[in-house]
Design an enzyme around this catalytic site. Structure first.
Site, PDB file in Angstrom:
ATOM      1  N   ASP A 192     -25.846  16.701   4.412  1.00 26.23           N
ATOM      2  CA  ASP A 192     -26.628  15.797   5.260  1.00 26.23           C
ATOM      3  C   ASP A 192     -27.716  16.533   6.027  1.00 26.23           C
ATOM      4  O   ASP A 192     -28.570  15.915   6.655  1.00 26.23           O
ATOM      5  CB  ASP A 192     -25.680  15.077   6.235  1.00 26.23           C
ATOM      6  CG  ASP A 192     -26.327  13.867   6.900  1.00 26.23           C
ATOM      7  OD1 ASP A 192     -27.142  13.199   6.235  1.00 26.23           O
ATOM      8  OD2 ASP A 192     -26.021  13.585   8.070  1.00 26.23           O
ATOM      9  N   SER A 212     -29.305   8.423   8.817  1.00 28.12           N
ATOM     10  CA  SER A 212     -28.737   8.268   7.485  1.00 28.12           C
ATOM     11  C   SER A 212     -28.091   6.893   7.379  1.00 28.12           C
ATOM     12  O   SER A 212     -27.312   6.493   8.248  1.00 28.12           O
ATOM     13  CB  SER A 212     -27.683   9.344   7.228  1.00 28.12           C
ATOM     14  OG  SER A 212     -28.220  10.634   7.391  1.00 28.12           O
ATOM     15  N   GLN A 262     -29.457   9.888  -0.990  1.00 28.91           N
ATOM     16  CA  GLN A 262     -29.299   9.320   0.353  1.00 28.91           C
ATOM     17  C   GLN A 262     -30.477   8.401   0.659  1.00 28.91           C
ATOM     18  O   GLN A 262     -31.614   8.714   0.312  1.00 28.91           O
ATOM     19  CB  GLN A 262     -29.248  10.434   1.403  1.00 28.91           C
ATOM     20  CG  GLN A 262     -29.053   9.944   2.829  1.00 28.91           C
ATOM     21  CD  GLN A 262     -29.065  11.083   3.838  1.00 28.91           C
ATOM     22  OE1 GLN A 262     -30.110  11.452   4.354  1.00 28.91           O
ATOM     23  NE2 GLN A 262     -27.893  11.644   4.113  1.00 28.91           N
TER      24      GLN A 262
END
Length: 282
Positions: A192, A212, A262
């Site tokens: 991430d 996110s 993502q």
């Protein structure tokens, strides 16, 4: 900063119920990699050791509170001969903040084998340690146990036709045990980092509220997170306040060890005091 082993050391509360620890943070919202890593390690505790995690698909539903623990509820969706599936819900104050499905594959299966070539990149040792220098040094102190080195634009070998490109070398600074499960969950935490930032490469100076929204990951080959890994990142599309990002992760030998996709919030029509690094839509 706590070690990654401390971050991933979830506590068993009851059958298929686990609780993550609370760690000091300068962020207003819990780092998404922490939630994903703790959720994944919780799922693995309900799976036979003969199965290894090969993919995860997660949604950040609400911003987590970094000063409060998250509880992870594991559902045993399926136990097959070759594949096992688990669903994990991360909860704070009775509300779901994260939902994840994880799939596990039995070790020893054989099949076809191929991969893309690793893109060219300068050696990580030639790059600046971002925890020590640079305009983002305060932000990188949040992850001072990780060595994160972004390849400068003037040293990046780009590919034609791609809207946004970024490459990052990263590794865990300290030596970790020879436990592939620990390295997998550590990479879930690390994945991430910086990925959504690839969407901002074509828009220097533009301030945006980022978060996110969802995160998918596939683990392809064994690796170590305390050795250098190259995160080859692209953002093929952005619009409507959201950006799609993709990443391929290679080890130093050029083996593709993981892939990531993502989507994130990249909203620009917000007051300046609401622009911060957050996990979960607002």
């Amino acid at each position: 900063m706590p070690s990654i082993e401390e971050i991933l050391a979830v506590e068993r509360i009851d059958d298929d119920i686990y609780r993550g620890g609370v760690f000091p943070s300068a962020l207003r919202r819990t780092f998404g990699g922490q939630v994903a890593g703790q959720a994944l390690i919780s799922a693995t505790k309900t799976v036979d050791p003969g199965f290894g995690v090969h993919s995860l698909h997660g949604y950040f539903l609400r911003p987590g509170k970094p000063d409060q623990p998250a509880v992870y509820l594991v559902d045993r969706i399926r136990d097959g001969r070759s594949f096992v599936t688990r669903r994990v819900t991360g909860v704070q104050n009775g509300e779901a903040i994260f939902s994840m499905s994880a799939s596990f594959h039995i070790s020893g299966d054989e099949g076809i084998d191929h991969q893309d070539l690793m893109p060219r990149a300068v050696d990580p040792e030639t790059l600046v340690d971002r925890a020590a220098e640079g305009p983002n040094r305060d932000l990188f102190k949040e992850w001072e146990t990780f060595d994160i080195r972004i390849v400068p634009r003037d040293q990046l070998v780009t590919r034609d036709g791609l809207a946004a490109q970024q490459r990052v070398w990263f590794r865990y600074r300290d030596r970790l045990p020879d436990d592939q499960l620990l390295h997998v969950c550590t990479l879930a935490y690390m994945s991430d980092m910086t990925l959504l930032g690839s969407s901002k490469v074509p828009h220097p100076g533009v301030q945006a509220q980022t978060a996110s929204l969802d995160h998918a990951m596939w683990f392809l080959r064994p690796f170590r997170t305390d050795d250098w890994l190259l995160y080859d990142q692209t953002s093929p599309s952005a619009g409507g306040g959201r950006a799609l990002t993709q990443g391929r992760i290679f080890d130093r030998a050029g083996r593709m060890v993981a892939a990531v996709t993502q989507e994130g919030l990249t909203r620009t029509n917000v007051p300046a005091d609401q622009i911060s690094i957050m996990k979960g839509p607002r």
